[in-house]
Design a protein around this motif. Structure first.
Motif, PDB file in Angstrom:
ATOM      1  N   VAL A  64      41.925   5.938 -12.804  1.00 16.19           N
ATOM      2  CA  VAL A  64      40.574   6.365 -13.197  1.00 16.19           C
ATOM      3  C   VAL A  64      40.014   5.482 -14.303  1.00 16.19           C
ATOM      4  N   LEU A  74      37.179  14.513 -13.692  1.00 13.69           N
ATOM      5  CA  LEU A  74      36.618  14.082 -12.403  1.00 13.69           C
ATOM      6  C   LEU A  74      35.539  15.042 -11.934  1.00 13.69           C
ATOM      7  N   ARG A 131      35.763   8.474 -13.060  1.00 10.42           N
ATOM      8  CA  ARG A 131      35.614   8.038 -11.664  1.00 10.42           C
ATOM      9  C   ARG A 131      36.964   7.543 -11.167  1.00 10.42           C
ATOM     10  N   GLU A 132      37.293   7.923  -9.926  1.00 13.18           N
ATOM     11  CA  GLU A 132      38.562   7.460  -9.367  1.00 13.18           C
ATOM     12  C   GLU A 132      38.413   6.045  -8.826  1.00 13.18           C
TER      13      GLU A 132
END
Length: 244
Positions: free
Chosen positions: A111, A196, A202-203
């Motif tokens: 992430v 998240l 954000r992944e």
């Protein structure tokens, strides 16, 4: 024939010893049916707060006569010297001389903060990841060396070393630096789920996640495991059995 005075005293002591033995065996039989007593345990702070502690009401409902003395942290615990019954640890462990039982696995994700992605973009491959991106480097508490990022490509493990301006050895600081936009990090999904969901994180490269981490319970070797410790470990197995 009559016993001597010393013989009478010896006989009285034997009667008391046999009575004590009967009481001890009765207590063990009762404990096997309904485990009771106090356990000293130590948990990683994040795993305790997010997984174990929220489930404790159900544990106490099942075993109302067990009490828990809980410590949290990622420090080394000398179970024998500190009289700790068991510890729960995340990750791969060295030889500690303790009994080790793997009780579950924790999925991880790569992430970065939303602000970092706006500045640097979202890499779509491992090659792109090495083009101008930086990491929050996780430093081993033992060696103080920064560890590379890890990715699963099919069944193969790939490592990527990225530059970084900050290295940390505590999980709270690791997450904090990532959320502050200082670089890319890899953590358990459980720890980053809130970030998240809220959009703070954000992944990155979800098709190539980091390898899952084992959850292991450690306890001293002993000939007879107390029933309260056995049922607590079995409960941990149930709690962590589902992939997370």
């Amino acid at each position: 024939m009559r016993t001597t005075s010393d013989g009478d005293t010896y006989y009285a002591h034997c009667l008391r010893l046999l009575a004590d033995m009967d009481e001890v065996e009765a207590n063990f039989r009762e404990a096997a049916i309904q485990p009771k007593g106090r356990l000293r345990i130590d948990l990683p702070a994040s795993l305790g707060r997010l997984l174990v502690i929220p489930a404790l009401p159900a544990f106490f409902a099942r075993f109302p006569q067990i009490e828990l003395d809980i410590g949290t942290g990622d420090r080394f615990v000398d179970l024998v010297r500190e009289a700790v019954d068991c510890v729960l640890r995340i990750g791969h462990l060295g030889d500690s001389g303790m009994v080790c039982r793997r009780v579950g696995m924790l999925a991880q994700a790569t992430v970065a903060s939303a602000a970092y992605v706006r500045r640097h973009g979202l890499p779509e491959s491992l090659a792109a990841l090495q083009d101008g991106h930086v990491a929050v480097n996780w430093a081993s508490p033992n060696t103080r060396r920064a560890e590379p990022l890890e990715f699963m490509v099919g069944r193969r493990r790939r490592t990527v070393t990225l530059p970084g301006r900050v290295s940390v050895s505590g999980m709270d600081a690791y997450l904090g630096c990532c959320e502050a936009g200082l670089g890319i990090a890899q953590m358990t999904r459980q720890r980053i789920a809130e970030g998240l969901k809220a959009g703070r994180l954000r992944e990155i490269l979800p098709a190539h996640p980091p390898p899952s981490l084992p959850i292991t319970v450690l306890y001293p070797q002993q000939r007879h495991m107390p029933a309260r410790l056995r049922v607590f470990i079995d409960w941990l197995v149930e709690l962590t059995a589902a992939p997370r």
